[in-house]
Design an enzyme around this catalytic site. Sequence first.
Site, PDB file in Angstrom:
ATOM      1  N   SER A   1       0.837  -1.193   0.000  1.00 24.65           N
ATOM      2  CA  SER A   1       0.000   0.000   0.000  1.00 24.65           C
ATOM      3  C   SER A   1       0.879   1.253   0.000  1.00 24.65           C
ATOM      4  CB  SER A   1      -0.958  -0.044   1.200  1.00 24.65           C
ATOM      5  OG  SER A   1      -1.924   0.968   1.115  1.00 24.65           O
TER       6      SER A   1
ATOM      7  N   ASP B   1      -9.171   0.826  -7.743  1.00 25.18           N
ATOM      8  CA  ASP B   1      -8.621   1.362  -6.497  1.00 25.18           C
ATOM      9  C   ASP B   1      -9.060   2.817  -6.312  1.00 25.18           C
ATOM     10  OD1 ASP B   1      -7.114   2.156  -4.319  1.00 25.18           O
ATOM     11  OD2 ASP B   1      -5.233   1.325  -5.055  1.00 25.18           O
TER      12      ASP B   1
ATOM     13  N   HIS C   1      -8.348  -1.486  -3.918  1.00 21.01           N
ATOM     14  CA  HIS C   1      -6.975  -1.249  -3.478  1.00 21.01           C
ATOM     15  C   HIS C   1      -6.233  -2.551  -3.186  1.00 21.01           C
ATOM     16  CE1 HIS C   1      -3.623   0.908  -1.892  1.00 21.01           C
ATOM     17  NE2 HIS C   1      -3.793   0.485  -0.660  1.00 21.01           N
TER      18      HIS C   1
END
Length: 409
Positions: A259, A354, A382
């Site tokens: 991330s 995302d 995501h």
Amino acid sequence: MVNWILGDKFDTVYPHQGSIKLLWETKWKFCATKSVYPFHDGSLEDFEPVFQKLIADGINNADTDAYTEAFLPTATALEEEASKALNNGNLERAADLYRRAAVILRISRFPYISPSTRPETSIKRAAFERQKQVYLKAASLWNPIITEEVIPHTHRAGRDGAEIPLYIRVPEEASATNRVPVVLLMTGLDGYRPDNSQRSHEIINRGWATVIVEIPGTADSPADPADPESPDRLWSSVLDYMERRPEFDMSHVAAWGLSAGGFYAIRASCTHRERLVGSVAHGPGSHFVFSPEWLARANDHEYPFELTSAMAEKYGYENEQEFVKNAQKKFSLVETGVLDQDNCRLLMLNGVDDGVVPIEDCMEPLKHGGPKECRFFKNRVHMGYPDSLPVAYKWLESVLSPNMKEVKN
């Protein structure tokens, strides 16, 4: 104006925003049932009563003490039960209960821990300190165990801190005469060192070691969050330490950024290309994630709570407005010229839908520097879960252990 690939969803306010009831019923209960992010390692039976209490009490803001306090009795009960199991010699049950308690504490301190907070004044920091303690109790009962090492930040400069805390897991067969590849895990905005059990299990099962490090501006990271070059010094100190470990094969080290950590995996693929055999940027930002246009809508999308305020603090800004106005010029890997350098092998993974980080940030790097690899997942948000994980492991196998037999996830 960017014509976002996210399309109409870019202007959509996702229904769970501002409602703990809808967050639980439309998103998080399913995640808890399947034990997937952010409930990996967790148990639905532990979370159901906590969220029913939050809903009944009308607690919708995770930034409040009341939100965190709702989780603590469950964590305490699990810890006490784990201690009893440990005293009775039931090590497997103790490890399981400590693990579950650690996940309760993880969600209680969501969504963000700043390195500047202290447990005396921040209930979320206090919960994080408890989480680390409980998690290491669980991990000390695993085979092989996870250990914590605190190393000197030998490349520190400016406002960097003096020490770097690491979590390390090494296969039992590793030795000076049987060196093993290593995965350097770079954590995210809300996932820290005690939040990567499943990845460490998969890594160990492949005969690799793992070193888990928090990224600048989060948790216990000593790197100056306001300095765009502080991560370069951080990784240099960590890699220097790793070189002193005789059981690590430093010719086979790969980074894996998760991330917000994906941004650093891209950067490290350029700045540390001679020291890494490969780098996985998983759900990464690179350029557009810092743009005022994207940030104007980022709080409306899939992230469960306020996002831009946490990002502003993570990158060392005193307020959200300054972050939105200035971050792209200061941190973008395009604006700073980092992406114009050569890179080691780099794999970028993300979901096309995302709403946290635009998929465009996996495409923009393809226009710069050396060749890069990527895989995008349609109809996934995501990180591209769950489809992206098998791809990540298979790619890592190709760069770390190209002759190994296939390992199923």
